[in-house]
Design a protein around this motif. Structure first.
Motif, PDB file in Angstrom:
ATOM      1  N   PHE A  93       1.025  -1.047  -0.051  1.00  0.00           N
ATOM      2  CA  PHE A  93       0.006  -0.017   0.038  1.00  0.00           C
ATOM      3  C   PHE A  93       0.893   1.245  -0.104  1.00  0.00           C
ATOM      4  O   PHE A  93       0.562   2.059  -0.781  1.00  0.00           O
ATOM      5  CB  PHE A  93      -0.967   0.076   1.140  1.00  0.00           C
ATOM      6  N   VAL A  94       1.698   1.271   1.027  1.00  0.00           N
ATOM      7  CA  VAL A  94       2.682   2.615   1.157  1.00  0.00           C
ATOM      8  C   VAL A  94       3.710   2.579  -0.162  1.00  0.00           C
ATOM      9  O   VAL A  94       4.022   3.801  -0.596  1.00  0.00           O
ATOM     10  CB  VAL A  94       3.273   2.724   2.345  1.00  0.00           C
ATOM     11  N   MET A  95       4.138   1.638  -0.589  1.00  0.00           N
ATOM     12  CA  MET A  95       4.921   1.457  -1.713  1.00  0.00           C
ATOM     13  C   MET A  95       4.301   2.020  -2.816  1.00  0.00           C
ATOM     14  O   MET A  95       4.798   2.923  -3.885  1.00  0.00           O
ATOM     15  CB  MET A  95       5.495   0.065  -2.093  1.00  0.00           C
ATOM     16  N   THR A  96       3.054   1.559  -3.425  1.00  0.00           N
ATOM     17  CA  THR A  96       2.406   2.021  -4.541  1.00  0.00           C
ATOM     18  C   THR A  96       2.051   3.577  -4.221  1.00  0.00           C
ATOM     19  O   THR A  96       2.046   4.253  -5.413  1.00  0.00           O
ATOM     20  CB  THR A  96       1.073   1.335  -4.687  1.00  0.00           C
ATOM     21  N   GLU A  97       1.667   4.032  -3.008  1.00  0.00           N
ATOM     22  CA  GLU A  97       1.169   5.697  -3.014  1.00  0.00           C
ATOM     23  C   GLU A  97       2.364   6.268  -3.014  1.00  0.00           C
ATOM     24  O   GLU A  97       2.601   7.375  -3.679  1.00  0.00           O
ATOM     25  CB  GLU A  97       0.617   5.688  -1.619  1.00  0.00           C
ATOM     26  N   CYS A  98       3.581   5.827  -2.665  1.00  0.00           N
ATOM     27  CA  CYS A  98       4.988   6.635  -2.750  1.00  0.00           C
ATOM     28  C   CYS A  98       5.205   6.567  -4.401  1.00  0.00           C
ATOM     29  O   CYS A  98       5.552   7.837  -4.766  1.00  0.00           O
ATOM     30  CB  CYS A  98       5.985   5.852  -1.965  1.00  0.00           C
ATOM     31  N   SER A  99       5.334   5.565  -5.147  1.00  0.00           N
ATOM     32  CA  SER A  99       5.410   5.820  -6.310  1.00  0.00           C
ATOM     33  C   SER A  99       4.273   6.650  -7.239  1.00  0.00           C
ATOM     34  O   SER A  99       4.846   7.323  -8.161  1.00  0.00           O
ATOM     35  CB  SER A  99       5.243   4.400  -7.009  1.00  0.00           C
ATOM     36  N   GLU A 100       3.317   6.644  -6.826  1.00  0.00           N
ATOM     37  CA  GLU A 100       2.231   7.358  -7.427  1.00  0.00           C
ATOM     38  C   GLU A 100       2.456   8.924  -7.218  1.00  0.00           C
ATOM     39  O   GLU A 100       2.375   9.616  -8.105  1.00  0.00           O
ATOM     40  CB  GLU A 100       0.794   7.230  -7.016  1.00  0.00           C
ATOM     41  N   CYS A 101       3.045   9.240  -5.931  1.00  0.00           N
ATOM     42  CA  CYS A 101       3.544  10.605  -5.798  1.00  0.00           C
ATOM     43  C   CYS A 101       4.614  11.053  -6.813  1.00  0.00           C
ATOM     44  O   CYS A 101       4.511  12.127  -7.103  1.00  0.00           O
ATOM     45  CB  CYS A 101       3.925  10.678  -4.272  1.00  0.00           C
ATOM     46  N   LEU A 102       5.738  10.241  -6.553  1.00  0.00           N
ATOM     47  CA  LEU A 102       6.740  10.679  -7.745  1.00  0.00           C
ATOM     48  C   LEU A 102       6.294  10.596  -8.918  1.00  0.00           C
ATOM     49  O   LEU A 102       6.937  11.352  -9.821  1.00  0.00           O
ATOM     50  CB  LEU A 102       7.792   9.481  -7.197  1.00  0.00           C
ATOM     51  N   LEU A 103       5.541   9.772  -9.471  1.00  0.00           N
ATOM     52  CA  LEU A 103       5.233   9.597 -10.976  1.00  0.00           C
ATOM     53  C   LEU A 103       4.334  10.781 -11.290  1.00  0.00           C
ATOM     54  O   LEU A 103       4.580  11.613 -12.325  1.00  0.00           O
ATOM     55  CB  LEU A 103       4.306   8.434 -11.091  1.00  0.00           C
ATOM     56  N   LEU A 104       3.695  11.356 -10.460  1.00  0.00           N
ATOM     57  CA  LEU A 104       2.834  12.611 -10.625  1.00  0.00           C
ATOM     58  C   LEU A 104       3.690  13.667 -10.446  1.00  0.00           C
ATOM     59  O   LEU A 104       3.339  14.857 -11.291  1.00  0.00           O
ATOM     60  CB  LEU A 104       1.712  12.674  -9.543  1.00  0.00           C
ATOM     61  N   MET A 105       4.601  13.662  -9.861  1.00  0.00           N
ATOM     62  CA  MET A 105       5.930  15.063  -9.816  1.00  0.00           C
ATOM     63  C   MET A 105       6.519  14.843 -11.297  1.00  0.00           C
ATOM     64  O   MET A 105       7.004  15.802 -11.683  1.00  0.00           O
ATOM     65  CB  MET A 105       6.766  14.402  -8.605  1.00  0.00           C
TER      66      MET A 105
END
Length: 312
Positions: A105-117
Motif C-alpha cells: 500500500f505505502v509503496m504504491t502510494e509513494c510511487s504515485e506521488c513521484l510519478l505525478l511529480m
C-alpha cells in the motif's frame, strides 16, 4: 552477550472491515467487485493502447502507463482481501500478511506521488520549454526517471515497513478497518511508537511534501506561460495538454489530506472506512476515466483499436 531482538507476541490480526447486515454486505461486495474489475480493465486498457499505438509513444503516455501499473498494484493489494472480509464479516490475517499488505500500500502510494511529480515536470518542459523538450525528455531519460521513482519507493517504504514489523504487539489484535493501515497498526502496538512516527514524518518530506511542492512550482510556471499566449485557441490547447494530469493530482492530494491530515477525533469509524474505500478502491478507477474521457488521442486510438479487433 546474548543478542536480543524485538518480536511480535501476536501472530494473527482480526480485520473487521464493514460490520453490516448480510444484505448490505452482499451489496457492498458486489460494488467492490465491480469497481475492482473496472479498475483492472481501465488501467490495462491504457497500457495496451499506449503499447499498441505509435502516436502514443511519447513521454507523457509512457508515464501514464506507469501510473496505471501503480493503480493496478494498489487495488490488487486491497480489493481481493477486502472482498473476502466483506463476505465473511471479518477475516483472520497473519502478522506477515498484514505487514505485506501495508508495505505494498505505502509503496504504491509513494510511487504515485513521484510519478505525478515526474508527469508535472514533463508538462512543464512541454509548455514552458518546448524547443528543448524532445532533447531533454528522450527515451533514456524517461526510463531513468521511472526506474529511480520505483526503486526509491520500493526501498524507502521497505525501511518504514521493517521498522513497524519490529514493534511489539501484545494485544488486542482487532483491526477495525478495511485494511492494515499504519494508524491501526500503531494503535495496537505496546511498544513506544515515537521513533516510528518520527521516521514517518521525516520520510514524508521526500515522499509527499517535496513532490507536492515541485508539482505546485511546475504548474505556477505553466500558468504564467499559458497567460502569455496571445490567442485564446493557443491558451486552450496548452491547457488541455495538462488538464487531465492536474485533475488527477487534485483528486489524489485532496483525498490524501482528508484521510490522513484532517482531525479524526469525533469521526465515525464508518466514515473513516468509507473514505479509505474511496481512496484505495475508487481513486485507481478515476485516473483512467479522466485520461480516457478528456484525451482525444486516447479516444481516437481506442476507436481504431476496436475497429481492428472486430475486423480480425
Amino acid at each position: 552477550m546474548e543478542l536480543q531482538t524485538n518480536y511480535s507476541m501476536i501472530n494473527t490480526f482480526i480485520l473487521l472491515g464493514f460490520q453490516n447486515s448480510q444484505h448490505i454486505g452482499v451489496c457492498l461486495f458486489i460494488l467492490i467487485l465491480v469497481l475492482y474489475i473496472l479498475t483492472l480493465c481501465g488501467n490495462l486498457l491504457i497500457i495496451i493502447l499506449v503499447s499498441y499505438s505509435q502516436t502514443l509513444h511519447s513521454p507523457m503516455y509512457f508515464f501514464l502507463t506507469q501510473l496505471s501499473i501503480s493503480d493496478i498494484l494498489l487495488t490488487t493489494d486491497i480489493s481481493p482481501n477486502l472482498l473476502y472480509v466483506t463476505l465473511q464479516h471479518g477475516e483472520a490475517m497473519t502478522f506477515t500478511s498484514c505487514i505485506v499488505q501495508y508495505y505494498f500500500f505505502v509503496m504504491t502510494e509513494c510511487s504515485e506521488c513521484l510519478l505525478l511529480m515526474i508527469m508535472s515536470y514533463d508538462r512543464y518542459l512541454a509548455i514552458c520549454n518546448p524547443l528543448h523538450y524532445v532533447y531533454i525528455m528522450n527515451r533514456s531519460f524517461c526510463i531513468k526517471l521511472v526506474t529511480l521513482s520505483w526503486l526509491f519507493s520500493i526501498f524507502t517504504m521497505m525501511i518504514s515497513t521493517i521498522t513497524i514489523a519490529f514493534l511489539d504487539f501484545c494485544g488486542p489484535n482487532i483491526i477495525d478497518h478495511i485494511f492494515c493501515d499504519v494508524s491501526a497498526l500503531l494503535k495496537l502496538s505496546c511498544s513506544d511508537t515515537f521513533l516510528v512516527q518520527l521516521e514517518m514524518l521525516l520520510l514524508s518530506v521526500p515522499v509527499l511534501f517535496l513532490p507536492f511542492l515541485l508539482i505546485m512550482i511546475s504548474y505556477t510556471y505553466i500558468a504564467f506561460t499559458i497567460l502569455k499566449i496571445p490567442t485564446e485557441t493557443g491558451k486552450e490547447k496548452a491547457f488541455s495538454t495538462c488538464s487531465s494530469h492536474l485533475s488527477v493530482v487534485s483528486i489524489f492530494y485532496i483525498t490524501l489530506i482528508v484521510i490522513y491530515d484532517l482531525p479524526s477525533d469525533g469521526q465515525s469509524l464508518t466514515l473513516s472506512k468509507t473514505l479509505s474505500l474511496l481512496y484505495t478502491v475508487g481513486t485507481p478507477l478515476i485516473n483512467p476515466i479522466i485520461y480516457s474521457l478528456r484525451n482525444k488521442e486516447i479516444k481516437k486510438t481506442f476507436k481504431t483499436f476496436l475497429t481492428r479487433v472486430f475486423v480480425f
